[in-house]
Design a protein around this motif. Structure first.
Motif, mmCIF file in Angstrom:
data_model
loop_
_atom_site.group_PDB
_atom_site.id
_atom_site.type_symbol
_atom_site.label_atom_id
_atom_site.label_comp_id
_atom_site.label_asym_id
_atom_site.label_seq_id
_atom_site.Cartn_x
_atom_site.Cartn_y
_atom_site.Cartn_z
ATOM 1 N N GLU A 41 5.911 -2.059 -4.699
ATOM 2 C CA GLU A 41 5.169 -2.466 -3.500
ATOM 3 C C GLU A 41 3.679 -2.319 -3.755
ATOM 4 N N PRO A 42 2.852 -3.179 -3.254
ATOM 5 C CA PRO A 42 3.113 -4.209 -2.254
ATOM 6 C C PRO A 42 3.514 -5.564 -2.840
ATOM 7 N N ARG A 45 8.914 -6.220 -2.742
ATOM 8 C CA ARG A 45 9.510 -5.307 -1.764
ATOM 9 C C ARG A 45 11.010 -5.161 -2.000
#
Length: 141
Positions: A41-42, A45
């Motif tokens: 992440e980001p 996910r």
């Protein structure tokens, strides 16, 4: 059976064999892996899927699919048959300085990092042998 029935049966068998070979060829070139956890992440996910192309060429910054290390021994030279796949980013290649230490990455190894500092990666398990990296991410789904 008539000759046309034999021909139809033969055509069906050939079609099934061609389809099986096509799937085999696709699996040799491409890899679809589901992201598990928050380590990337980001950018990626939990639950995302990643399409990777099998290759032996990796560059710093590439997101790669790699065989997960043994929790105690780290990355071994041979992939276990049931080892799960990890998705990590190449932080340094052979001969480049390892982030955090400045030591050089050994020949035929790569230093991999998670995008999320909480993830497990080469900081814990050491540089990964190039043979354990399956391919480079092309796209996420």
């Amino acid at each position: 059976m008539t000759s046309s029935e034999w021909l139809a049966a033969l055509a069906l068998i050939v079609g099934v064999l061609l389809m099986a070979e096509s799937v085999r060829q696709l699996r040799r070139r491409w890899l679809l892996v589901r992201v598990e956890g928050v380590s990337m992440e980001p950018a990626l996910r939990d639950g995302d899927e990643v399409l990777a192309k099998r290759t032996r060429r990796f560059a710093t910054g590439d997101v790669v699919v790699v065989a997960a290390p043994d929790p105690d021994l780290g990355w071994a030279e041979v992939r276990k048959a049931r080892a799960p796949w990890w998705i990590k980013r190449v932080a340094a290649g052979p001969g480049e300085a390892m982030p955090g230490t400045g030591d050089l990455v050994p020949l035929d190894h790569y230093f991999l990092l998670s995008d999320n500092p909480a993830g497990e990666d080469s900081r814990r398990h050491g540089p990964v042998p190039a043979a354990l990296i399956a391919g480079t991410m092309l796209r996420k789904f």
